[in-house]
Design an enzyme around this catalytic site. Structure first.
Site, PDB file in Angstrom:
ATOM      1  N   ARG A 103       0.877  -1.182   0.000  1.00 36.88           N
ATOM      2  CA  ARG A 103       0.000   0.000   0.000  1.00 36.88           C
ATOM      3  C   ARG A 103       0.903   1.216   0.000  1.00 36.88           C
ATOM      4  O   ARG A 103       1.697   1.416   0.918  1.00 36.88           O
ATOM      5  CB  ARG A 103      -0.896   0.011   1.250  1.00 36.88           C
ATOM      6  N   HIS A 130      -7.486   0.842  -6.179  1.00 34.41           N
ATOM      7  CA  HIS A 130      -7.702   0.030  -4.971  1.00 34.41           C
ATOM      8  C   HIS A 130      -8.388  -1.283  -5.402  1.00 34.41           C
ATOM      9  O   HIS A 130      -9.545  -1.538  -5.073  1.00 34.41           O
ATOM     10  CB  HIS A 130      -8.551   0.802  -3.964  1.00 34.41           C
ATOM     11  N   GLN A 133     -10.143  -3.931  -2.919  1.00 40.16           N
ATOM     12  CA  GLN A 133     -11.412  -3.459  -2.366  1.00 40.16           C
ATOM     13  C   GLN A 133     -12.548  -3.710  -3.344  1.00 40.16           C
ATOM     14  O   GLN A 133     -13.643  -4.147  -2.953  1.00 40.16           O
ATOM     15  CB  GLN A 133     -11.316  -1.957  -2.056  1.00 40.16           C
ATOM     16  N   ASP A 221     -17.134   7.423  -1.090  1.00 38.71           N
ATOM     17  CA  ASP A 221     -15.876   7.318  -0.338  1.00 38.71           C
ATOM     18  C   ASP A 221     -15.589   8.703   0.227  1.00 38.71           C
ATOM     19  O   ASP A 221     -16.239   9.696  -0.143  1.00 38.71           O
ATOM     20  CB  ASP A 221     -14.764   6.835  -1.296  1.00 38.71           C
ATOM     21  N   CYS A 261     -16.185   1.708   1.176  1.00 34.15           N
ATOM     22  CA  CYS A 261     -14.997   0.887   1.478  1.00 34.15           C
ATOM     23  C   CYS A 261     -14.542   1.043   2.923  1.00 34.15           C
ATOM     24  O   CYS A 261     -13.842   0.172   3.428  1.00 34.15           O
ATOM     25  CB  CYS A 261     -13.869   1.220   0.506  1.00 34.15           C
ATOM     26  N   ARG A 289     -13.433  -8.507   2.160  1.00 38.29           N
ATOM     27  CA  ARG A 289     -12.002  -8.293   1.884  1.00 38.29           C
ATOM     28  C   ARG A 289     -11.232  -9.570   2.174  1.00 38.29           C
ATOM     29  O   ARG A 289     -10.349  -9.965   1.411  1.00 38.29           O
ATOM     30  CB  ARG A 289     -11.442  -7.148   2.760  1.00 38.29           C
TER      31      ARG A 289
HETATM   32  N1   CP Z   1     -11.045  -0.056   2.862  1.00 35.04           N
HETATM   33  C1   CP Z   1      -9.760  -0.137   3.245  1.00 35.04           C
HETATM   34  O1   CP Z   1      -8.839  -0.365   2.444  1.00 35.04           O
HETATM   35  O2   CP Z   1      -9.569   0.006   4.587  1.00 35.04           O
HETATM   36  P1   CP Z   1      -8.195   0.194   5.335  1.00 35.04           P
HETATM   37  O3   CP Z   1      -7.645   1.532   4.932  1.00 35.04           O
HETATM   38  O4   CP Z   1      -8.552   0.134   6.787  1.00 35.04           O
HETATM   39  O5   CP Z   1      -7.246  -0.900   4.932  1.00 35.04           O
HETATM   40  N1  NVA Z   2      -9.858   6.669  -1.161  1.00 42.46           N
HETATM   41  C1  NVA Z   2      -9.440   6.287   0.170  1.00 42.46           C
HETATM   42  C2  NVA Z   2      -9.689   4.831   0.395  1.00 42.46           C
HETATM   43  C3  NVA Z   2      -9.314   4.341   1.759  1.00 42.46           C
HETATM   44  C4  NVA Z   2      -9.481   2.866   1.930  1.00 42.46           C
HETATM   45  C5  NVA Z   2      -7.981   6.634   0.368  1.00 42.46           C
HETATM   46  O1  NVA Z   2      -7.191   6.417  -0.567  1.00 42.46           O
HETATM   47  O2  NVA Z   2      -7.624   7.124   1.427  1.00 42.46           O
END
Ligand code: CP
Ligand code: NVA
Length: 302
Positions: A103, A130, A133, A221, A261, A289
Site C-alpha cells: 500500500r 484500490h 477493495q 468514499d 470501502c 475483503r
Molecule cells: N477499505 C480499506 O482499504 O480500509 P483500510 O484503509 O482500513 O485498509
Molecule cells: N480513497 C481512500 C480509500 C481508503 C481505503 C484513500 O485512498 O484514502
C-alpha cells in the site's frame, strides 16, 4: 512475469480470471478451509506507506488461514523509507518471501516492484487504484443480486479517486453499468475513464441525485483520501451536495444497497441513517475483503 501473475490492477486480469477469483471467494466464505493450505511454508511481506485497518488485518488473517505467514513492514521502519530504491527492495525481498502486498502512493512503485522482483505483487491501494477493495465490493453485489451483473447499475457519488478508477476497470471487465457523479475538477483518471467507456456503459454526471436514478448499488468514499489531508478544507467546499443521504437513496432502485470501502465520515460523504440503515451492506463488504483476498493469494501464491 505475466501481468496475471500479479494483482496490480483489475485491468490486468481477464474476465475469466476475475470471475474465477470471485467464485473462489464465495467458496472460501462458505468454508474458510475450502482452498486447503496452499501457502504452507510461504511468507507474504506486507509493505505499508499509509495507514490501514481492513487491508492489514484481512491480509494477515487470510495468509494465516491459507497456511502461510504474513510480515508487516511499515515503510517508515524499513530502508525504503530512508530512500533505498524500490527496485533494490524488490530484489532483496524476492530472496526471502513468496509474495508482496504493498500500500503506497505512486502506482509506479507497485509496477516497479513487479518489474524488479521475481515474486507476485498485490496492490493494496495506491493513489490511482484500490483493486482488492473492488473485488470485495463485487463479491458483495453478487451475494445480493446473483452472479449475473448485466442488470446491475453502480452509482458512484463523490471523488474521482482510486476507488472510482478501480470501479471503472471492473465495469469494463465484468459488464455492469457505472454512473459517476463528481464535482468538476475531481474527475477520475482520464485514460482509465476512456478505456472503460469503450468497453462498458459509463456515464458522468455533476448532479448526484441524477446519477442515483434507478441504481442497484449506491456507493461513495471520503472526500479527501490519504495523502490529501492538506486539501481537506478546500474539498469540503467542492463536495457540498455530494452526500449520500435518504433523498439520494430514494432515487435508487427499491432494493438498492449502499456500499462504502470504509473508513467513513458520517455527516460528510454519507449520512448516518444511510450507512447504519437497512440498505447498507458495509460490514459484509468489509468482511469480504478477507474472502476475496484469500482467493487472490491462493491463485497467485498457491
Ligand atoms: N477499505 C480499506 O482499504 O480500509 P483500510 O484503509 O482500513 O485498509
Ligand atoms: N480513497 C481512500 C480509500 C481508503 C481505503 C484513500 O485512498 O484514502
Amino acid at each position: 512475469m505475466n501481468p496475471e501473475g500479479h494483482f496490480l490492477s483489475i485491468a490486468d486480469w481477464s474476465t475469466d480470471r476475475l470471475v474465477e477469483a470471485l467464485d473462489l471467494a464465495d467458496r472460501l466464505k462458505a468454508d474458510p478451509t475450502a482452498a486447503g493450505k496452499p501457502l504452507a511454508g510461504k511468507t507474504l511481506a506486507m509493505v505499508f506507506a499509509k495507514s490501514s485497518t481492513r487491508t492489514r488485518v484481512s491480509f494477515e488473517v487470510g495468509t494465516a488461514q491459507l497456511g502461510g505467514q504474513a510480515l508487516f513492514l511499515s515503510s517508515r521502519d524499513i530502508q525504503l523509507g530512508r530512500g533505498e530504491p524500490i527496485a533494490d527492495t524488490a530484489r532483496v525481498l524476492s530472496r526471502y518471501v513468496h509474495g508482496i502486498m504493498i500500500r503506497t502512493f505512486a502506482q509506479a512503485d507497485v509496477t516497479a516492484l513487479a518489474e524488479h522482483g521475481s515474486i507476485p505483487i498485490i496492490n493494496g491501494l495506491t493513489d490511482l487504484l484500490h483493486p482488492c477493495q473492488i473485488m470485495a465490493d463485487v463479491q458483495t453485489i453478487r451475494e445480493e443480486f446473483g452472479p449475473d451483473l448485466s442488470n446491475i447499475t453502480v452509482a458512484w457519488i463523490g471523488d474521482g479517486n482510486n476507488m472510482t478508477n478501480s470501479w471503472l476497470n471492473a465495469a469494463a471487465k465484468l459488464g455492469f453499468a457505472l454512473r459517476i457523479a463528481c464535482p468538476e475538477g475531481y474527475d477520475p483518471d482520464p485514460t482509465i475513464f476512456a478505456e472503460a467507456s469503450a468497453a462498458a456503459s459509463i456515464e458522468l454526471f455533476r448532479d448526484p441525485a441524477e446519477a442515483a436514478v434507478g441504481a442497484t448499488v449506491v456507493t461513495t468514499d471520503v472526500w479527501a483520501s490519504m495523502g490529501q489531508e492538506e486539501e481537506a478544507a478546500e474539498r469540503e467546499k467542492a463536495f457540498v451536495g455530494y452526500h449520500v443521504d435518504r433523498r439520494i437513496m430514494s432515487n435508487a432502485a427499491d432494493d438498492a444497497i449502499f456500499l462504502h470501502c470504509l473508513p467513513a465520515h458520517r455527516g460528510e460523504e454519507v449520512s448516518a441513517d444511510v450507512i447504519d440503515g437497512p440498505a447498507s451492506r458495509v460490514w459484509n463488504e468489509a468482511e469480504n475483503r478477507l474472502h476475496a483476498q484469500k482467493a487472490i493469494l491462493a491463485m497467485l501464491m498457491g
